[in-house]
Design an enzyme around this catalytic site. Structure first.
Site, PDB file in Angstrom:
ATOM      1  N   TYR A  27       0.286 -18.564  52.241  1.00  0.00           N
ATOM      2  CA  TYR A  27       0.296 -19.592  52.053  1.00  0.00           C
ATOM      3  C   TYR A  27      -1.181 -20.108  52.496  1.00  0.00           C
ATOM      4  O   TYR A  27      -1.963 -19.397  52.291  1.00  0.00           O
ATOM      5  CB  TYR A  27       0.792 -21.081  53.591  1.00  0.00           C
ATOM      6  CG  TYR A  27       0.324 -21.050  54.702  1.00  0.00           C
ATOM      7  CD1 TYR A  27       0.046 -19.631  55.840  1.00  0.00           C
ATOM      8  CD2 TYR A  27      -0.771 -21.599  55.528  1.00  0.00           C
ATOM      9  CE1 TYR A  27      -0.678 -19.403  56.745  1.00  0.00           C
ATOM     10  CE2 TYR A  27      -1.568 -21.720  56.501  1.00  0.00           C
ATOM     11  CZ  TYR A  27      -1.428 -20.407  57.384  1.00  0.00           C
ATOM     12  OH  TYR A  27      -2.192 -20.328  58.319  1.00  0.00           O
TER      13      TYR A  27
ATOM     14  N   ARG B 203      -8.312 -16.913  48.127  1.00  0.00           N
ATOM     15  CA  ARG B 203      -7.291 -16.203  48.720  1.00  0.00           C
ATOM     16  C   ARG B 203      -6.155 -15.722  48.663  1.00  0.00           C
ATOM     17  O   ARG B 203      -5.744 -15.329  49.451  1.00  0.00           O
ATOM     18  CB  ARG B 203      -8.396 -17.011  49.651  1.00  0.00           C
ATOM     19  CG  ARG B 203      -7.456 -16.456  51.624  1.00  0.00           C
ATOM     20  CD  ARG B 203      -8.481 -17.916  52.339  1.00  0.00           C
ATOM     21  NE  ARG B 203      -8.104 -18.430  52.717  1.00  0.00           N
ATOM     22  CZ  ARG B 203      -8.235 -19.692  53.599  1.00  0.00           C
ATOM     23  NH1 ARG B 203      -9.055 -19.141  54.414  1.00  0.00           N
ATOM     24  NH2 ARG B 203      -7.513 -21.103  53.886  1.00  0.00           N
TER      25      ARG B 203
ATOM     26  N   ARG C 293      20.600  -8.232  52.839  1.00  0.00           N
ATOM     27  CA  ARG C 293      19.655  -8.359  53.874  1.00  0.00           C
ATOM     28  C   ARG C 293      18.880  -6.900  54.369  1.00  0.00           C
ATOM     29  O   ARG C 293      19.471  -5.589  54.130  1.00  0.00           O
ATOM     30  CB  ARG C 293      20.441  -9.003  55.202  1.00  0.00           C
ATOM     31  CG  ARG C 293      19.569  -9.181  56.283  1.00  0.00           C
ATOM     32  CD  ARG C 293      19.656  -9.528  57.751  1.00  0.00           C
ATOM     33  NE  ARG C 293      18.787  -9.079  58.412  1.00  0.00           N
ATOM     34  CZ  ARG C 293      17.841  -9.174  58.924  1.00  0.00           C
ATOM     35  NH1 ARG C 293      17.185  -9.971  58.570  1.00  0.00           N
ATOM     36  NH2 ARG C 293      17.062  -7.796  59.506  1.00  0.00           N
TER      37      ARG C 293
ATOM     38  N   HIS D  10      14.270  -5.092  54.658  1.00  0.00           N
ATOM     39  CA  HIS D  10      13.308  -5.102  55.379  1.00  0.00           C
ATOM     40  C   HIS D  10      12.766  -5.345  53.555  1.00  0.00           C
ATOM     41  O   HIS D  10      11.450  -5.747  53.792  1.00  0.00           O
ATOM     42  CB  HIS D  10      12.883  -4.446  55.947  1.00  0.00           C
ATOM     43  CG  HIS D  10      13.338  -5.263  57.567  1.00  0.00           C
ATOM     44  ND1 HIS D  10      14.078  -5.451  57.882  1.00  0.00           N
ATOM     45  CD2 HIS D  10      12.711  -5.123  58.708  1.00  0.00           C
ATOM     46  CE1 HIS D  10      14.999  -5.409  59.404  1.00  0.00           C
ATOM     47  NE2 HIS D  10      13.175  -5.814  59.543  1.00  0.00           N
TER      48      HIS D  10
ATOM     49  N   LYS E 289      -3.506 -14.437  54.553  1.00  0.00           N
ATOM     50  CA  LYS E 289      -3.126 -15.695  54.962  1.00  0.00           C
ATOM     51  C   LYS E 289      -1.614 -16.056  55.070  1.00  0.00           C
ATOM     52  O   LYS E 289      -1.507 -16.026  53.766  1.00  0.00           O
ATOM     53  CB  LYS E 289      -3.557 -17.148  54.597  1.00  0.00           C
ATOM     54  CG  LYS E 289      -3.815 -18.309  54.907  1.00  0.00           C
ATOM     55  CD  LYS E 289      -5.024 -19.698  54.524  1.00  0.00           C
ATOM     56  CE  LYS E 289      -5.180 -20.750  54.960  1.00  0.00           C
ATOM     57  NZ  LYS E 289      -4.707 -20.836  56.845  1.00  0.00           N
TER      58      LYS E 289
ATOM     59  N   GLU F  62     -11.765 -15.230  66.307  1.00  0.00           N
ATOM     60  CA  GLU F  62     -11.241 -16.284  65.759  1.00  0.00           C
ATOM     61  C   GLU F  62     -10.415 -16.890  67.342  1.00  0.00           C
ATOM     62  O   GLU F  62      -9.963 -16.691  67.803  1.00  0.00           O
ATOM     63  CB  GLU F  62     -10.923 -16.389  64.381  1.00  0.00           C
ATOM     64  CG  GLU F  62      -9.940 -15.910  64.456  1.00  0.00           C
ATOM     65  CD  GLU F  62      -9.073 -15.569  62.806  1.00  0.00           C
ATOM     66  OE1 GLU F  62      -9.432 -16.679  61.930  1.00  0.00           O
ATOM     67  OE2 GLU F  62      -8.089 -14.480  62.176  1.00  0.00           O
TER      68      GLU F  62
HETATM   69  N1  PDD Z   1      -6.222 -23.107  59.231  1.00  0.00           N
HETATM   70  N2  PDD Z   1      -8.642 -18.934  61.095  1.00  0.00           N
HETATM   71  C1  PDD Z   1      -7.103 -18.862  61.079  1.00  0.00           C
HETATM   72  C2  PDD Z   1      -6.430 -18.231  61.421  1.00  0.00           C
HETATM   73  C3  PDD Z   1      -6.096 -19.991  60.673  1.00  0.00           C
HETATM   74  O1  PDD Z   1      -5.476 -20.496  60.675  1.00  0.00           O
HETATM   75  C4  PDD Z   1      -7.353 -20.639  59.928  1.00  0.00           C
HETATM   76  C5  PDD Z   1      -7.397 -22.479  59.369  1.00  0.00           C
HETATM   77  C6  PDD Z   1      -8.579 -20.327  60.313  1.00  0.00           C
HETATM   78  C7  PDD Z   1      -9.985 -21.515  59.048  1.00  0.00           C
HETATM   79  O2  PDD Z   1      -9.774 -21.082  57.673  1.00  0.00           O
HETATM   80  P1  PDD Z   1     -10.262 -22.316  57.029  1.00  0.00           P
HETATM   81  O3  PDD Z   1     -11.194 -22.563  56.718  1.00  0.00           O
HETATM   82  O4  PDD Z   1      -9.996 -22.103  55.313  1.00  0.00           O
HETATM   83  O5  PDD Z   1      -9.731 -23.625  56.639  1.00  0.00           O
HETATM   84  C8  PDD Z   1      -9.483 -19.275  60.315  1.00  0.00           C
HETATM   85  C9  PDD Z   1      -5.490 -24.161  58.357  1.00  0.00           C
HETATM   86  C10 PDD Z   1      -6.520 -25.182  58.872  1.00  0.00           C
HETATM   87  C11 PDD Z   1      -4.043 -23.536  59.282  1.00  0.00           C
HETATM   88  O6  PDD Z   1      -3.050 -22.897  59.628  1.00  0.00           O
HETATM   89  O7  PDD Z   1      -3.260 -25.156  58.595  1.00  0.00           O
END
Ligand code: PDD
Length: 295
Positions: free
Chosen positions: A37, A56, A105, A107, A153, A185
């Site tokens: 996402y 990204r 089903r 993996h 992501k 983070e």
């Molecule tokens: N999340 N680290 C994580 C684990 C995140 O999920 C996010 C953003 C960030 C910051 O990334 P950016 O600056 O590109 O938004 C860092 C979004 C907002 C979400 O999951 O909805």
């Protein structure tokens, strides 16, 4: 229209009302969390750093060996159309791609004949209320239980969800993730620390999401001559920091003023947003109004 998603949404090549957008319950996104996402902030109907977000997204797709159902121009057209169709000037655009509805089903990846599911929608951009920002927010530290590819992501967010919920259960806004003694983070944000006038940022490794806002904060620090050191931040340094901030597309730059129940910082600024965080917030707003809103 639901309370937070504009009609139309995008699903597999079509723009249609959310109420008509159906996905198979056999979709691998639903069954396995097998997908990616992106969340793109939009200011004055202009997507911020769309190319970087799509880059990204592509890196994440490559990282999980999933073909991109759309090319760059295709995604740009989807984003443009969603922005135009939504009633708000400031929005967040959500994009998701999953490996589709499999014919069994298993993996392992489905056969090439199974098409991925591409879904996207526009929602209003909700920013932090001024009174919350003025005080800053509380956070906790928790052990980082995620996998070893946090730079991707992906929609499998269970460890992030549990960390954030633990924070909420303790009356806090964010959980800061500690792995092997180092702060990586937040559950859904990047974290910056200030110590003795120097801005510290954890480096981009496979154990941290490379935030688009993180990049901008670093650029703004460099542009304004703010001393900056990109290096690992130990848990001990986090707890003795003068300032701690969280950054994300929706949180922008938000001070964390209480950490694990103790005020962040010392002296007159203890437990309050610090001067560098305030400065960075101002630089960020200035950049937003002069660049982001102008395209
Ligand atoms: N999340 N680290 C994580 C684990 C995140 O999920 C996010 C953003 C960030 C910051 O990334 P950016 O600056 O590109 O938004 C860092 C979004 C907002 C979400 O999951 O909805």
């Amino acid at each position: 229209m639901t309370p937070y998603v504009a009609d139309p949404v995008y699903l597999n090549g079509q723009f249609l009302p959310l109420a008509d957008a159906g996905v198979s319950p056999l979709d691998r996104g639903f069954l396995y969390g097998d997908g990616v996402y992106e969340l793109i902030p939009v200011y004055s109907r202009r997507p911020f750093r769309l190319d970087e977000h799509l880059k990204r997204q592509q890196a994440t797709l490559d990282g999980i060996r999933m073909a991109n159902p759309l090319d760059l121009a295709g995604w740009k057209a989807v984003v443009e159309k969603l922005i135009a169709g939504a009633p708000w000037d400031d929005q967040s655009i959500y994009l998701q791609v999953t490996r589709g509805a499999d014919n069994k089903r298993d993996h392992a990846f489905p056969p090439a004949s199974v098409t991925p599911t591409a879904f996207a929608f526009a929602a209003p951009l909700t920013t932090t209320p001024a009174e919350v920002r003025a005080k800053g927010v509380a956070a906790i530290t928790v052990s980082d239980q995620r996998w070893a590819r946090c730079d991707l992501k992906v929609i499998s967010l269970l460890a992030n969800i549990l960390a954030r919920q633990q924070a909420v259960d303790e009356g806090c806004a964010e959980a800061l993730l500690i792995r092997d003694g180092y702060m990586k983070e937040g559950a859904a944000s990047n974290i910056f620390v200030v110590k003795d006038g120097v801005l510290l940022a954890p480096p981009k490794t496979q154990l941290m999401l490379p935030g688009i806002t993180y990049d901008l904060v670093i650029e703004l620090a460099e542009r304004h001559g703010q001393p900056l050191n990109v290096r690992e931040i130990s848990e001990a340094e986090l707890h003795s920091a003068d300032e701690v901030w969280m950054t994300s597309s929706t949180k922008e730059v938000l001070a964390i003023t209480t950490l694990d129940g103790k005020p962040v910082g010392s002296g007159a600024n203890a437990g309050k947003p610090g001067p560098l965080g305030e400065q960075m917030y101002q630089w960020y707003q200035e950049f937003k109004n002069t660049v982001m809103r102008k395209g």
